[in-house]
Write a protein that holds these residues in place. Structure first.
Motif, PDB file in Angstrom:
ATOM      1  N   HIS A   1      -3.458  -2.964  -6.436  1.00 38.80           N
ATOM      2  CA  HIS A   1      -3.561  -2.887  -4.980  1.00 38.80           C
ATOM      3  C   HIS A   1      -4.109  -1.530  -4.519  1.00 38.80           C
ATOM      4  N   TYR A   2      -4.908  -1.588  -3.491  1.00 39.75           N
ATOM      5  CA  TYR A   2      -5.391  -0.397  -2.802  1.00 39.75           C
ATOM      6  C   TYR A   2      -4.171   0.247  -2.156  1.00 39.75           C
TER       7      TYR A   2
ATOM      8  N   LEU B   1     -12.296  -5.234  -0.679  1.00 41.32           N
ATOM      9  CA  LEU B   1     -12.758  -4.425  -1.799  1.00 41.32           C
ATOM     10  C   LEU B   1     -12.955  -5.245  -3.063  1.00 41.32           C
ATOM     11  N   ARG B   2     -11.894  -5.932  -3.446  1.00 39.63           N
ATOM     12  CA  ARG B   2     -11.915  -6.675  -4.701  1.00 39.63           C
ATOM     13  C   ARG B   2     -12.935  -7.813  -4.649  1.00 39.63           C
TER      14      ARG B   2
ATOM     15  N   ASN C   1      -7.968  -4.046   0.811  1.00 38.84           N
ATOM     16  CA  ASN C   1      -7.880  -4.331  -0.623  1.00 38.84           C
ATOM     17  C   ASN C   1      -8.547  -5.663  -0.960  1.00 38.84           C
TER      18      ASN C   1
ATOM     19  N   ILE D   1       0.795  -1.215   0.000  1.00 42.58           N
ATOM     20  CA  ILE D   1       0.000   0.000   0.000  1.00 42.58           C
ATOM     21  C   ILE D   1       0.834   1.275   0.000  1.00 42.58           C
TER      22      ILE D   1
ATOM     23  N   HIS E   1      -6.295   4.610  -2.754  1.00 39.67           N
ATOM     24  CA  HIS E   1      -7.136   4.484  -3.948  1.00 39.67           C
ATOM     25  C   HIS E   1      -6.748   3.248  -4.755  1.00 39.67           C
ATOM     26  N   VAL E   2      -7.658   2.848  -5.625  1.00 42.26           N
ATOM     27  CA  VAL E   2      -7.387   1.784  -6.591  1.00 42.26           C
ATOM     28  C   VAL E   2      -8.369   1.932  -7.750  1.00 42.26           C
TER      29      VAL E   2
END
Length: 300
Positions: free
Chosen positions: A38-39, A194-195, A191, A13, A80-81
Motif C-alpha cells: 500500500h501507498y 498507482l498500481r 494507491n 496509509i 511511498h510504496v
C-alpha cells in the motif's frame, strides 16, 4: 509490514512502525514475495537497504526504478510504496531501520550525535545512495537482525556515520508534495491509481477507465488527481512510461527506439520522442549515447 495501529484495514496509509521489545530502534527484515503493497506514510524516518529485488519506487508523485544494493532514506511522512517487478517467483529481501525522534530524543541530544540529528531534522526530501557507495555497508545491514543490545546499537551508529560521510553523494528524491495534503482515504485511492497505471502502462489507458476505478467522473478525477499529486494524470502516466523506456534502453533490452516506444504504451515514435525529450531534456538516441548498461539513476 505486519502492524497497522489505530486505523481500520481499509485505510492502510497511516502506518506506524511497531516497537517490538526494548530496543531503541525498530529493525525490520522483509524476505518474502512482495513488498508492503500500500501507498503509505509514517512519522518515522525509514532507512532501507535493498539486498534483493528490483522494481519501481513511488515517493509522493515521483516514480523511479530501484535496484539491488541501493539505500533509501525516506523522510518522515513522505508517502511511498515499493513495487516489485521481474520474475513473480523471486523473493524480495530488504532491511529497514526506523528512526523515531520522539522516542530517541535523549540519544540524539548527545553532542556526538548532533550532526546526525541535524541531518535528519533538515532533510528537505527523501534520499538515495547508489550502488557504488551503498555496497560498502551491505554487510552491516545484512547482519542487523542477528545483533542484540549494544552490538545492534553500534551497527546502527555505523550506518549513521556512513550516511554522514556520504551526504554529498546522495541523490535527492523530492516527492513533489509540499505537505501531507491527503488523508487516509485519499491515500487508498491514489494507491489504486498507482498500481493500475504501473500494471497497464504498456497499453492505452483512458481517463474514463481510471476514473471508474475509484468511482469518479472523468472531470472530478482529473481535478482530484491534480490536487493531491500536483500534476495531471497524463503527466504522471507519461513519466511512468519514460521511466520504463529508460530501463529498456539502459539494460540494452533493445536499442530499437520504435520498439521501445510501442512497448511502453506510445502509439507513435514521434509522440514518444517528444515526451522523452520534454521529461529528460534529451532525445532517446542522446540518452543511449550517454548512458552505459547498469546505471541506476534514470529518471529524476
Amino acid at each position: 509490514m505486519e502492524a497497522l495501529k489505530t486505523k481500520e484495514a481499509r485505510y492502510p496509509i497511516e502506518f506506524t512502525a511497531p516497537a517490538f521489545g526494548a530496543g531503541s530502534f525498530y529493525i525490520q527484515e522483509d524476505l518474502r514475495d512482495e513488498f508492503y503493497s500500500h501507498y503509505h506514510r509514517h512519522k518515522e524516518i525509514q532507512i532501507s537497504y535493498i539486498l534483493k529485488g528490483r522494481g519501481s519506487v513511488v515517493i509522493g508523485n515521483l516514480i523511479q526504478p530501484f535496484f539491488e544494493n541501493e539505500i533509501y532514506i525516506l523522510k518522515a511522512n513522505d508517502p511511498h510504496v515499493f513495487i516489485k517487478e521481474g520474475n513473480p517467483e523471486d523473493k524480495v529481501h530488504v532491511v529497514h531501520v526506523f528512526v523515531a525522534f520522539d522516542k530517541l530524543a535523549p540519544l540524539f541530544n548527545l553532542q556526538e550525535l548532533q550532526p546526525m540529528q541535524d541531518f535528519f531534522s533538515t532533510m528537505n526530501s527523501s534520499k538515495k545512495v547508489i550502488q557504488q557507495h551503498a555496497g560498502k555497508i551491505k554487510h552491516i545491514f545484512a547482519s542487523l537482525m542477528k545483533e542484540e543490545g549494544m552490538a545492534k546499537l553500534m551497527q546502527v551508529l555505523k550506518i549513521f556515520d556512513f550516511l554522514l560521510a556520504h551526504e554529498q553523494d546522495m541523490i535527492s528524491l523530492y516527492s513533489g508534495l509540499p505537505g501531507s495534503n491527503f488523508n487516509d482515504k485519499v491515500g487508498v485511492r491514489i494507491n489504486d491509481v498507482l498500481r493500475y497505471s504501473l500494471e497497464n502502462y504498456n497499453r492505452e489507458i483512458t481517463i474514463d477507465e481510471v476514473a471508474k476505478l475509484i468511482h469518479m467522473t472523468p472531470s472530478a478525477f482529473c481535478k482530484y488527481f491534480k490536487k493531491h499529486t500536483m500534476k495531471t494524470y497524463v503527466t504522471f502516466l507519461n513519466e511512468i512510461r519514460i521511466e520504463k523506456a529508460c530501463q529498456l534502453l539502459i539494460n540494452r533490452s533493445t536499442e530499437n527506439i520504435s520498439e521501445v516506444a510501442y512497448q511502453c504504451g506510445f502509439n507513435t515514435v514521434v509522440h514518444f520522442n517528444r515526451v522523452f525529450k520534454h521529461i529528460l531534456r534529451s532525445s532517446p538516441s542522446e540518452f543511449i549515447h550517454k548512458h552505459s548498461a547498469g546505471m541506476a539513476h534514470v529518471v529524476n
